[in-house]
Write an enzyme that holds these catalytic residues in place. Structure first.
Site, PDB file in Angstrom:
ATOM      1  N   THR A   1     -40.538  -6.936 -11.111  1.00  0.00           N
ATOM      2  CA  THR A   1     -40.022  -5.459 -10.937  1.00  0.00           C
ATOM      3  C   THR A   1     -38.908  -5.416  -9.950  1.00  0.00           C
ATOM      4  OG1 THR A   1     -40.708  -3.367 -10.278  1.00  0.00           O
ATOM      5  CG2 THR A   1     -42.347  -4.984  -9.861  1.00  0.00           C
ATOM      6  N   ASN A   2     -38.038  -4.458  -9.978  1.00  0.00           N
ATOM      7  CA  ASN A   2     -36.938  -4.448  -8.796  1.00  0.00           C
ATOM      8  C   ASN A   2     -37.688  -3.352  -7.909  1.00  0.00           C
ATOM      9  OD1 ASN A   2     -34.218  -5.702  -9.058  1.00  0.00           O
ATOM     10  ND2 ASN A   2     -34.964  -5.254 -11.234  1.00  0.00           N
TER      11      ASN A   2
ATOM     12  N   CYS B   1     -32.861  -2.736 -12.695  1.00  0.00           N
ATOM     13  CA  CYS B   1     -34.399  -2.414 -13.005  1.00  0.00           C
ATOM     14  C   CYS B   1     -34.480  -3.356 -14.368  1.00  0.00           C
ATOM     15  CB  CYS B   1     -34.496  -0.991 -13.764  1.00  0.00           C
ATOM     16  SG  CYS B   1     -35.966  -0.737 -14.505  1.00  0.00           S
TER      17      CYS B   1
END
Length: 231
Positions: A84-85, A198
């Site tokens: 996940t960013n 994302c």
């Protein structure tokens, strides 16, 4: 022997499934059939994560994900990918909790952008990733990039599509058109490329949706992990 890649996923599982597929497809491409990537994955309940994100409970999230990362390490991982960013907002605290390298998602992204000869880059992601400094500053400090953001209204729309649609596997043509428009606006503002910052955005748009290069963080992160595992 190939090292074991540790994946802390489920944020959302839609993109974590892409990580798993990318790792295994690339291992097979490099090593030949029937090879695959050695990996372990711990997938969290994103409902709880999302609730804490929107409550701004970053300390609680850091503690929870640090504990989950230790479990990934205990399962035999030689490195950690946080899939996940957004949750790289607490990456330093997660990395400090484990004894294996954590491969930061912004680093292979920044390296790929610099290798393409790009200095001004647009950033799409959740509102947290776009508006808080943790991501932009790493790209600016480590890679000398100038990071451009969409306007406030566009940021809100990009964020809404991620949480209301993409994390649930919902792909809508009108949302693809919206993202294409935001990408075009960033290019018109001087962005020489755009980061799909994302891990779900690559489910919606790809190279055919942009006149400037797109940098898919999911793909770049997974490939960096495989390089580590094979190196």
């Amino acid at each position: 022997m190939m090292k074991t890649i540790g994946l802390l996923g489920g944020m959302s599982w839609e993109s974590s499934a892409q990580y798993y597929a990318l790792l295994n497809r690339e291992a097979r491409a490099r090593l030949g059939h029937p090879h695959s990537a050695r990996s372990v994955m711990l997938s969290v309940d994103f409902g709880e994560i999302e609730r804490l994100q929107h409550a701004g409970a970053w300390d609680a999230l850091a503690e929870q994900l640090a504990a989950e990362a230790r479990a990934v390490e205990a399962a035999g991982a030689d490195c950690l990918l946080l899939c996940t960013n957004t949750m790289h907002l607490v990456a330093d605290r997660i990395a400090a909790a484990i004894g294996i390298p954590m491969l930061h998602i912004a680093d292979p992204t920044g390296a790929a952008i610099r290798a393409a000869g790009i200095a001004r880059i647009g950033l799409l992601g959740t509102a947290f990733t776009m508006e808080q400094p943790f991501y932009r500053e790493r790209l600016e400090r480590r890679f000398g990039l100038e990071v451009l953001l969409p306007g406030a209204e566009a940021r809100a729309a990009v964020h809404r599509v991620i949480y209301d649609e993409l994390v649930g596997g919902v792909i809508r043509e009108e949302s693809r058109a919206l993202y294409r428009g935001v990408i075009a606006e960033l290019a018109a503002a001087g962005a020489q490329g755009v980061i799909l910052g994302c891990t779900e955005i690559g489910l919606l748009v790809g190279p055919g949706d942009s006149e400037v290069p797109l940098f898919d963080t999911t793909r770049l992160h997974a490939l960096a992990a495989l390089e580590f595992a094979l190196g």
